[in-house]
Design an enzyme around this catalytic site. Structure first.
Site, PDB file in Angstrom:
ATOM      1  N   ASP A  33       0.835  -1.166   0.008  1.00 15.53           N
ATOM      2  CA  ASP A  33      -0.074   0.091   0.134  1.00 15.53           C
ATOM      3  C   ASP A  33       0.812   1.212  -0.014  1.00 15.53           C
ATOM      4  OD1 ASP A  33      -3.057   0.061   1.243  1.00 15.53           O
ATOM      5  OD2 ASP A  33      -2.145   1.916   0.729  1.00 15.53           O
ATOM      6  N   ASN A  34       0.513   2.472  -0.673  1.00 17.42           N
ATOM      7  CA  ASN A  34       1.272   3.675  -0.586  1.00 17.42           C
ATOM      8  C   ASN A  34       0.686   4.645   0.335  1.00 17.42           C
ATOM      9  OD1 ASN A  34      -0.706   4.369  -1.820  1.00 17.42           O
ATOM     10  ND2 ASN A  34       0.334   5.476  -3.787  1.00 17.42           N
ATOM     11  N   GLY A  38      -5.288   4.518   2.119  1.00 17.97           N
ATOM     12  CA  GLY A  38      -5.362   3.343   3.062  1.00 17.97           C
ATOM     13  C   GLY A  38      -4.306   3.835   4.404  1.00 17.97           C
ATOM     14  N   VAL A  59       2.057   0.571  -6.655  1.00 17.00           N
ATOM     15  CA  VAL A  59       2.218  -0.301  -7.482  1.00 17.00           C
ATOM     16  C   VAL A  59       1.851   0.202  -8.857  1.00 17.00           C
ATOM     17  CG1 VAL A  59       1.328  -2.196  -5.815  1.00 17.00           C
ATOM     18  CG2 VAL A  59      -0.202  -0.871  -7.316  1.00 17.00           C
ATOM     19  N   ARG A 108       4.407 -13.851 -15.009  1.00 14.48           N
ATOM     20  CA  ARG A 108       5.495 -14.386 -14.251  1.00 14.48           C
ATOM     21  C   ARG A 108       5.658 -15.389 -13.315  1.00 14.48           C
ATOM     22  NH1 ARG A 108       7.697  -9.227 -14.039  1.00 14.48           N
ATOM     23  NH2 ARG A 108       7.814  -9.393 -11.720  1.00 14.48           N
ATOM     24  N   ALA A 116     -10.037  -5.918  -8.552  1.00 18.26           N
ATOM     25  CA  ALA A 116     -11.417  -5.377  -7.985  1.00 18.26           C
ATOM     26  C   ALA A 116     -11.793  -3.976  -8.813  1.00 18.26           C
ATOM     27  CB  ALA A 116     -11.117  -4.733  -6.582  1.00 18.26           C
ATOM     28  N   TYR A 147     -12.284   7.431 -12.607  1.00 21.81           N
ATOM     29  CA  TYR A 147     -12.670   6.173 -12.042  1.00 21.81           C
ATOM     30  C   TYR A 147     -13.298   5.097 -12.608  1.00 21.81           C
ATOM     31  CZ  TYR A 147     -13.772   2.853  -7.911  1.00 21.81           C
ATOM     32  OH  TYR A 147     -13.809   1.913  -7.102  1.00 21.81           O
TER      33      TYR A 147
END
Ligand code: UDP
Length: 311
Positions: A33-34, A38, A59, A108, A116, A147
């Site tokens: 998470d950044n 969150g 991410v 990979r 989600a 969004y």
């Protein structure tokens, strides 16, 4: 069987409930998470748990090396309409570049990828309830488009990796989800109204309040993701509840459940606000045996308890 699982957005509202369930099922979880919406406080109760690793990373940029993985749940993204303008570019990035980074990682490692997505892919729907076969009614340049369109793009990308690269993929379309750990200033209707009711302030209803939503409890939503991940169904699946109510009725229910002395204040309607939203859950039911288990009053009471401690 214990699996190696990555949850992006693992410190977020819904992501952290998913992490709880995965750990309870005995899996090894990496939460990334950044912290943009969150908070690691959402996972603080797992402090010292050797089966959980917490990594601060975005991410949308390059992914750290997570080692061997069996499942990747891509839950990172701001999700409240209040964030759509200030975090427009971050939302576009995490659902496009972030999704592709996770899909490449799935390719990979051979992991199953679970995206989600959202009922927002249906926009302001012209059919109700909304089945997964409905293509939607989205304004591509409106304030919600960052969004809606990035989730639609994320779905397209997911299907392209499924078709072209043979990646095992799953797509969940979440309808309105609520519960403990929503941010106090999150801006969504459930958190706004509970906080207002607890402070005996007027509950803000945007527009005339006749627009409807169907509110699903976070535990049911997280469980739906796990059921889907462990199924073999690769097409989108709606997850939520079919109990649909006008927003003004939600305000009255929250006033009753909190025993608040608040009234209701009508404010201008939000731009492009969907007028109604209710999932057709027959796919979730048929493919996953999914049924929501927590009723609205029960879930709201749990959520009210969470906010009582926070306000
Ligand atoms: N809404 C409201 N008062 C609020 C916040 C939201 O009446 O304080 C309305 C909003 O206009 C929408 C519905 O409640 O019709 C759900 O809004 P939310 O932001 O929770 O999520 P959305 O379903 O729009 O993504």
């Amino acid at each position: 069987m214990s699996r190696q699982i990555l949850v992006t957005g693992g410190a977020g509202f819904l992501g952290s409930h998913l992490v709880d369930l995965l750990l309870k099922d005995g899996h090894n979880v990496t939460a990334v998470d950044n912290g943009i919406t969150g908070s690691w406080a959402n996972l603080a109760h797992h402090e010292g748990n050797k089966n959980l690793e917490m990594i601060d990373a975005d991410v949308s940029l390059e992914l750290p090396d997570f080692g061997q993985l069996d499942q990747i749940f891509h839950f990172a993204s701001p999700a409240s309409p209040k964030d759509f303008e200030p975090l427009a570019l971050e939302i576009l990035a995490v659902n496009s570049k972030g999704t592709e980074n996770c899909l490449k990682l799935a390719e990979r490692t051979g992991a199953t990828f679970i995206f989600a997505s959202t009922s927002e892919v249906y926009g302001d729907p012209l059919v109700s309830p909304q089945p997964e076969s409905y293509w939607g009614n989205v304004n591509p340049i409106g304030v919600r488009s960052v969004y809606d369109e990035s989730k639609r793009f994320g779905e397209a990308l997911t299907m392209a990796y499924h078709r072209g690269k043979g990646v095992q993929t799953r797509i969940i379309r979440y309808f309105n989800t609520y519960g403990p750990r929503m941010r106090i200033d999150d801006g969504r209707v459930v958190s706004n109204m509970i906080v207002q009711a607890l402070k005996n302030q007027p509950l803000t209803v945007y527009g005339d309040g006749s627009q409807t939503r169907s509110f699903g409890y976070c535990h049911d939503s997280a469980r739906g993701a796990i059921l889907l991940a462990n199924s073999s169904y690769h097409l989108p699946v709606n997850i939520g509840t079919t109990f649909e109510m006008p927003v003004v009725d939600l305000a009255k229910l929250i006033i009753r459940l909190t025993k608040s002395s608040s009234g209701v204040e009508y404010l201008p309607a939000a731009p492009d606000d969907p007028k109604r939203r209710r999932p057709d859950l027959s796919t979730a039911n048929r493919e996953l045996g999914y049924e929501p288990t927590i009723g609205l009053e029960e879930g709201l009471l749990e959520t009210i308890e969470h906010f009582r401690k926070a306000v």
